[in-house]
Design an enzyme around this catalytic site. Sequence first.
Site, short mmCIF file in Angstrom:
data_model
loop_
_atom_site.label_atom_id
_atom_site.label_comp_id
_atom_site.label_asym_id
_atom_site.label_seq_id
_atom_site.Cartn_x
_atom_site.Cartn_y
_atom_site.Cartn_z
N ASN A 141 10.62 9.03 54.64
CA ASN A 141 9.94 9.59 55.82
C ASN A 141 9.54 11.05 55.64
OD1 ASN A 141 10.15 7.29 57.72
ND2 ASN A 141 12.34 7.61 57.38
N TYR A 158 18.90 16.23 54.05
CA TYR A 158 17.80 16.48 54.99
C TYR A 158 17.18 17.85 54.69
CZ TYR A 158 15.88 18.27 59.39
OH TYR A 158 15.08 18.88 60.33
N1 NAI Z 1 14.45 19.57 67.21
C1 NAI Z 1 14.82 20.61 66.44
O1 NAI Z 1 15.59 21.49 66.90
C2 NAI Z 1 14.31 20.75 65.03
C3 NAI Z 1 13.37 19.91 64.50
N2 NAI Z 1 12.90 20.11 63.22
C4 NAI Z 1 11.88 19.24 62.65
O2 NAI Z 1 10.84 19.04 63.59
C5 NAI Z 1 10.32 17.73 63.48
C6 NAI Z 1 10.39 17.03 64.83
O3 NAI Z 1 11.75 16.97 65.21
P1 NAI Z 1 12.19 16.36 66.60
O4 NAI Z 1 11.03 16.33 67.52
O5 NAI Z 1 13.42 17.06 67.00
O6 NAI Z 1 12.58 14.90 66.16
P2 NAI Z 1 12.39 13.56 66.99
O7 NAI Z 1 13.19 12.50 66.31
O8 NAI Z 1 12.61 13.79 68.43
O9 NAI Z 1 10.85 13.26 66.77
C7 NAI Z 1 10.34 12.82 65.53
C8 NAI Z 1 9.21 11.87 65.84
O10 NAI Z 1 8.66 11.47 64.59
C9 NAI Z 1 8.47 10.07 64.61
N3 NAI Z 1 8.61 9.59 63.24
C10 NAI Z 1 9.71 9.63 62.46
N4 NAI Z 1 9.44 9.10 61.25
C11 NAI Z 1 8.14 8.73 61.31
C12 NAI Z 1 7.28 8.10 60.36
N5 NAI Z 1 7.71 7.72 59.16
N6 NAI Z 1 5.99 7.87 60.71
C13 NAI Z 1 5.55 8.21 61.95
N7 NAI Z 1 6.32 8.78 62.89
C14 NAI Z 1 7.60 9.03 62.55
C15 NAI Z 1 9.56 9.51 65.52
O11 NAI Z 1 9.18 8.25 66.05
C16 NAI Z 1 9.69 10.60 66.56
O12 NAI Z 1 8.87 10.36 67.68
C17 NAI Z 1 11.13 17.02 62.39
O13 NAI Z 1 10.40 17.05 61.19
C18 NAI Z 1 12.38 17.86 62.28
O14 NAI Z 1 12.90 17.81 60.99
C19 NAI Z 1 13.35 21.13 62.45
C20 NAI Z 1 14.31 21.96 62.91
C21 NAI Z 1 14.87 21.85 64.23
O1 LIG Z 2 16.64 20.63 61.64
C1 LIG Z 2 17.28 20.42 62.64
O2 LIG Z 2 18.06 21.40 63.14
C2 LIG Z 2 18.56 21.35 64.48
C3 LIG Z 2 19.71 22.32 64.56
O3 LIG Z 2 20.69 21.97 63.63
P1 LIG Z 2 22.21 21.73 64.07
O4 LIG Z 2 22.93 21.46 62.79
O5 LIG Z 2 22.64 23.00 64.71
O6 LIG Z 2 22.23 20.61 65.05
C4 LIG Z 2 19.00 19.92 64.80
O7 LIG Z 2 19.50 19.86 66.12
C5 LIG Z 2 17.79 19.03 64.63
O8 LIG Z 2 18.10 17.68 64.94
C6 LIG Z 2 17.37 19.07 63.20
O9 LIG Z 2 16.16 18.34 63.04
#
Ligand code: NAI
Ligand SMILES: O=C1O[C@H](COP(=O)(O)O)[C@@H](O)[C@H](O)[C@H]1O
Length: 273
Positions: free
Chosen positions: A84, A146
Amino acid sequence: MDDPVLLTGAEGRVGQAILSDLSAEYEWRLLDRDPPTRDTDHEFVVADITDEEAVREAMDGVGAVVHLAGDPRPEAPWNSVLTNNIDGTRNVFEAAIDAGVEKVAFASSNHAVGAYETDERTPEMYRRDDDYRLDGTEFPRPSNLYGVSKATGEVLGRYYHDEYDLSVVCVRIGNLTKNHPPKDYERGQAMWLSHRDCAHLFDRCIRADYDFEIVYGISDNDRKYYSIERTKEVLGYDPQDNSAEFADDETENGDEAENADDTGNAAESQTDD
Ligand SMILES: NC(=O)C1=CN([C@@H]2O[C@H](COP(=O)(O)OP(=O)(O)OC[C@H]3O[C@@H](n4cnc5c(N)ncnc54)[C@H](O)[C@@H]3O)[C@@H](O)[C@H]2O)C=CC1
Ligand SMILES: O=C1O[C@H](COP(=O)(O)O)[C@@H](O)[C@H](O)[C@H]1O
């Protein structure tokens, strides 16, 4: 940006934070492997980013990409992040080049550099009187597989910029939560990214001019170990939030958080689920 903006992972937490403030700002083309769970005025492509052909079709006519789709779990297994996060991200960059896209903002993560948080530095580095800062010029030091996948996404971005002149910004996102910072979690408070700052930051990623950048995506927290100077300088990022405004003095000094939830929400989790 007059051309459509492709938002991958649109159904997720970061995607929804962006759309909640910027829905009317762009002609969005939303992409997620899950179908939409709410009404949207925007075009919605149900596709998996591991499907090269589907990504190629979704890229048609696009001017900019905000690439969020992927497995966001710090504990995600290798087969998932390889598929992914790494293969999927390569497909997005490759299709962007073929479609003549101008710029790509890639959702990287604090976990790409999590291993800088050594036993010697923590928990002091999470506190406001500590001046340790990462600024995006340091080598990746992932804290899990990751994080390795996110560092790899950054390197892919570097390659597609150098080889094809694509503008790429990699945003090492901290910890996005809605309404208030994580509770009882100093590290999370130090790298908090509020929803409105998140939307504003990705708005700047779409509008600003840059070559290749790695920047940190956090609010302007008093506690911080990520510098946001480059984020401000290159993107014109102007964050409005600060986790300190939600904490009492004891919390800010590193004692157990006593919560300052001004929304009435009971948010016990570290993340915004
Ligand atoms: N939420 C956070 O605090 C953080 C998020 N991120 C990054 O931001 C991005 C979004 O994270 P979130 O919104 O929290 O995650 P999330 O899990 O809420 O959203 C990810 C979305 O991507 C879609 N998805 C996953 N794999 C897929 C694929 N192969 N093809 C198409 N769609 C796919 C899922 O269905 C989901 O709707 C990720 O790449 C994550 O690593 C990075 C650091 C912190
Ligand atoms: O990259 C990400 O970081 C946030 C924050 O990390 P955490 O170890 O403090 O939880 C995480 O919540 C999120 O799912 C992840 O995509």
